[in-house]
Design a protein around this motif. Sequence first.
Motif, short mmCIF file in Angstrom:
data_model
loop_
_atom_site.label_atom_id
_atom_site.label_comp_id
_atom_site.label_asym_id
_atom_site.label_seq_id
_atom_site.Cartn_x
_atom_site.Cartn_y
_atom_site.Cartn_z
N VAL A 2 0.84 -1.19 0.00
CA VAL A 2 0.00 0.00 0.00
C VAL A 2 0.88 1.25 0.00
CG1 VAL A 2 -1.68 1.33 1.31
CG2 VAL A 2 -1.86 -1.17 1.20
N GLN A 3 0.55 2.18 -0.90
CA GLN A 3 1.23 3.46 -0.90
C GLN A 3 0.18 4.56 -0.90
OE1 GLN A 3 3.92 3.18 -4.32
NE2 GLN A 3 5.61 2.89 -2.88
N LEU A 4 0.41 5.55 -0.06
CA LEU A 4 -0.52 6.67 0.08
C LEU A 4 0.22 7.97 -0.23
CD1 LEU A 4 -2.08 5.54 3.48
CD2 LEU A 4 -3.08 5.23 1.21
N ALA A 5 -0.44 8.87 -0.92
CA ALA A 5 0.18 10.14 -1.28
C ALA A 5 -0.81 11.27 -1.05
CB ALA A 5 0.64 10.12 -2.73
N GLU A 6 -0.49 12.13 -0.09
CA GLU A 6 -1.34 13.26 0.24
C GLU A 6 -0.90 14.51 -0.53
OE1 GLU A 6 -0.58 10.86 4.09
OE2 GLU A 6 0.59 11.67 2.44
N ASN A 32 -4.63 7.60 6.21
CA ASN A 32 -4.27 6.28 6.75
C ASN A 32 -5.38 5.29 6.42
OD1 ASN A 32 -4.60 4.30 9.34
ND2 ASN A 32 -2.45 4.70 8.87
N VAL A 33 -4.98 4.07 6.19
CA VAL A 33 -5.93 2.97 5.99
C VAL A 33 -5.86 2.06 7.19
CG1 VAL A 33 -6.48 0.97 4.58
CG2 VAL A 33 -5.73 3.09 3.49
N GLY A 34 -6.98 1.84 7.84
CA GLY A 34 -6.98 1.02 9.04
C GLY A 34 -8.27 0.28 9.22
N THR A 35 -8.68 0.15 10.50
CA THR A 35 -9.89 -0.58 10.85
C THR A 35 -10.73 0.23 11.81
OG1 THR A 35 -8.71 -2.69 10.60
CG2 THR A 35 -10.80 -2.73 11.79
N PHE A 36 -12.00 0.39 11.47
CA PHE A 36 -12.94 1.10 12.34
C PHE A 36 -13.93 0.09 12.91
CE2 PHE A 36 -15.14 4.51 14.16
CZ PHE A 36 -16.49 4.36 13.94
N ILE A 37 -14.01 0.04 14.23
CA ILE A 37 -14.94 -0.86 14.91
C ILE A 37 -16.15 -0.03 15.32
CG2 ILE A 37 -15.26 -2.50 16.78
CD1 ILE A 37 -13.12 -3.32 14.75
N LYS A 69 -14.05 3.02 17.72
CA LYS A 69 -12.60 3.20 17.72
C LYS A 69 -12.01 2.88 16.35
CE LYS A 69 -11.55 2.52 22.61
NZ LYS A 69 -11.04 3.89 22.76
N TYR A 70 -11.02 3.67 15.98
CA TYR A 70 -10.29 3.47 14.73
C TYR A 70 -8.88 3.01 15.07
CZ TYR A 70 -7.99 4.40 10.29
OH TYR A 70 -7.27 4.26 9.13
N TYR A 71 -8.46 1.96 14.40
CA TYR A 71 -7.12 1.40 14.61
C TYR A 71 -6.32 1.66 13.34
CZ TYR A 71 -9.32 -0.78 18.59
OH TYR A 71 -10.00 -1.00 19.76
N ALA A 72 -5.27 2.47 13.50
CA ALA A 72 -4.50 2.87 12.34
C ALA A 72 -3.71 1.72 11.75
CB ALA A 72 -3.53 3.99 12.71
N GLY A 73 -3.61 1.70 10.43
CA GLY A 73 -2.74 0.76 9.74
C GLY A 73 -1.32 1.27 9.74
N THR A 74 -0.44 0.48 9.17
CA THR A 74 0.98 0.80 9.23
C THR A 74 1.48 1.65 8.07
OG1 THR A 74 1.47 -1.29 8.13
CG2 THR A 74 1.48 -1.29 10.53
N SER A 75 0.65 1.86 7.06
CA SER A 75 1.09 2.63 5.90
C SER A 75 0.73 4.10 6.06
CB SER A 75 0.45 2.08 4.62
OG SER A 75 0.85 0.76 4.38
N TRP A 76 1.72 4.95 5.85
CA TRP A 76 1.53 6.40 5.93
C TRP A 76 2.16 7.04 4.69
CZ3 TRP A 76 -1.32 8.32 9.96
CH2 TRP A 76 -1.47 7.50 11.08
#
Length: 123
Positions: free
Chosen positions: A2-6, A96-101, A106-113
Amino acid sequence: QVQLAESGGGLVQAGGSLQLSCVASGLTFNAVDIAWYREAPGKQRELVAVLSTGGYTKYTESVKGRFTISRDGAKNTVYLQMNSLKPEDTAVYYCNVGTFISYTQKYYAGTSWGQGTQVTVSS
Protein backbone atom coordinates in the motif's frame (compact mmCIF):
# COMPACT_ATOMS: atom_id res chain seq x y z
CA GLN A 1 2.21 -2.91 -1.00
CA VAL A 2 0.00 0.00 0.00
CA GLN A 3 1.23 3.46 -0.90
CA LEU A 4 -0.52 6.67 0.08
CA ALA A 5 0.18 10.14 -1.28
CA GLU A 6 -1.34 13.26 0.24
CA SER A 7 -1.57 16.65 -1.46
CA GLY A 8 -3.48 19.91 -1.34
CA GLY A 9 -1.93 21.59 1.66
CA GLY A 10 -0.75 25.16 1.70
CA LEU A 11 -0.85 28.51 3.43
CA VAL A 12 -4.28 30.03 4.01
CA GLN A 13 -5.69 32.81 6.13
CA ALA A 14 -7.97 32.08 9.05
CA GLY A 15 -11.51 31.54 7.82
CA GLY A 16 -10.31 30.12 4.51
CA SER A 17 -10.70 26.67 2.99
CA LEU A 18 -8.51 23.90 1.64
CA GLN A 19 -9.25 20.49 0.16
CA LEU A 20 -6.73 17.76 0.85
CA SER A 21 -6.46 14.69 -1.35
CA CYS A 22 -5.03 11.25 -0.73
CA VAL A 23 -4.39 8.88 -3.61
CA ALA A 24 -3.79 5.21 -2.93
CA SER A 25 -2.07 2.47 -4.83
CA GLY A 26 -2.16 -1.18 -3.90
CA LEU A 27 -5.71 -1.11 -2.55
CA THR A 28 -9.25 0.03 -3.31
CA PHE A 29 -10.49 2.83 -1.09
CA ASN A 30 -14.09 1.67 -1.39
CA ALA A 31 -13.20 -1.54 0.41
CA VAL A 32 -11.37 -0.13 3.43
CA ASP A 33 -11.83 2.15 6.41
CA ILE A 34 -9.85 5.35 6.02
CA ALA A 35 -8.87 8.28 8.19
CA TRP A 36 -7.10 11.60 8.24
CA TYR A 37 -4.66 12.42 11.00
CA ARG A 38 -2.70 15.57 11.75
CA GLU A 39 0.48 16.30 13.63
CA ALA A 40 1.28 19.76 14.90
CA PRO A 41 4.78 20.75 16.07
CA GLY A 42 5.46 19.41 19.53
CA LYS A 43 2.20 17.45 19.67
CA GLN A 44 1.18 13.86 19.17
CA ARG A 45 -0.42 12.75 15.93
CA GLU A 46 -4.19 13.29 16.27
CA LEU A 47 -7.05 11.46 14.60
CA VAL A 48 -9.13 14.04 12.73
CA ALA A 49 -11.73 12.17 10.68
CA VAL A 50 -12.78 8.61 9.85
CA LEU A 51 -14.79 7.23 6.95
CA SER A 52 -15.88 3.60 7.18
CA THR A 53 -16.61 1.27 4.28
CA GLY A 54 -20.29 1.67 5.10
CA GLY A 55 -20.13 5.43 4.80
CA TYR A 56 -20.13 6.22 8.51
CA THR A 57 -18.13 9.30 9.43
CA LYS A 58 -16.60 10.41 12.70
CA TYR A 59 -14.77 13.63 13.51
CA THR A 60 -12.75 14.92 16.39
CA GLU A 61 -14.71 17.52 18.31
CA SER A 62 -12.60 20.49 17.27
CA VAL A 63 -13.34 20.05 13.54
CA LYS A 64 -17.01 19.04 13.64
CA GLY A 65 -19.08 21.17 11.32
CA ARG A 66 -15.98 22.49 9.54
CA PHE A 67 -14.28 19.43 8.01
CA THR A 68 -15.78 16.77 5.73
CA ILE A 69 -14.18 13.46 4.78
CA SER A 70 -15.26 11.80 1.54
CA ARG A 71 -14.01 9.44 -1.13
CA ASP A 72 -14.26 9.07 -4.89
CA GLY A 73 -14.10 5.39 -5.72
CA ALA A 74 -13.59 5.98 -9.41
CA LYS A 75 -10.48 8.03 -8.71
CA ASN A 76 -9.43 5.92 -5.70
CA THR A 77 -9.01 9.17 -3.82
CA VAL A 78 -9.99 10.33 -0.36
CA TYR A 79 -10.63 13.98 0.40
CA LEU A 80 -10.69 16.18 3.44
CA GLN A 81 -12.59 19.40 2.83
CA MET A 82 -11.57 21.93 5.43
CA ASN A 83 -13.62 25.09 5.87
CA SER A 84 -13.48 27.94 8.38
CA LEU A 85 -9.86 27.13 9.08
CA LYS A 86 -8.28 28.28 12.32
CA PRO A 87 -4.61 28.79 13.26
CA GLU A 88 -4.89 25.77 15.54
CA ASP A 89 -5.56 23.62 12.47
CA THR A 90 -1.94 24.18 11.43
CA ALA A 91 -0.27 20.77 11.12
CA VAL A 92 1.00 18.14 8.75
CA TYR A 93 -1.97 16.08 7.59
CA TYR A 94 -1.76 12.37 6.81
CA CYS A 95 -4.20 9.82 5.44
CA ASN A 96 -4.27 6.28 6.75
CA VAL A 97 -5.93 2.97 5.99
CA GLY A 98 -6.98 1.02 9.04
CA THR A 99 -9.89 -0.58 10.85
CA PHE A 100 -12.94 1.10 12.34
CA ILE A 101 -14.94 -0.86 14.91
CA SER A 102 -18.42 0.64 14.88
CA TYR A 103 -19.69 -0.70 18.21
CA THR A 104 -16.70 0.74 20.08
CA GLN A 105 -16.34 3.79 17.81
CA LYS A 106 -12.60 3.20 17.72
CA TYR A 107 -10.29 3.47 14.73
CA TYR A 108 -7.12 1.40 14.61
CA ALA A 109 -4.50 2.87 12.34
CA GLY A 110 -2.74 0.76 9.74
CA THR A 111 0.98 0.80 9.23
CA SER A 112 1.09 2.63 5.90
CA TRP A 113 1.53 6.40 5.93
CA GLY A 114 2.17 8.89 3.19
CA GLN A 115 4.60 11.78 3.39
CA GLY A 116 1.90 14.13 4.63
CA THR A 117 0.88 17.57 3.42
CA GLN A 118 1.53 20.77 5.36
CA VAL A 119 -1.39 23.02 6.24
CA THR A 120 -0.56 26.42 7.67
CA VAL A 121 -3.31 28.79 8.79
CA SER A 122 -2.31 32.36 9.48
CA SER A 123 -4.22 34.61 11.87
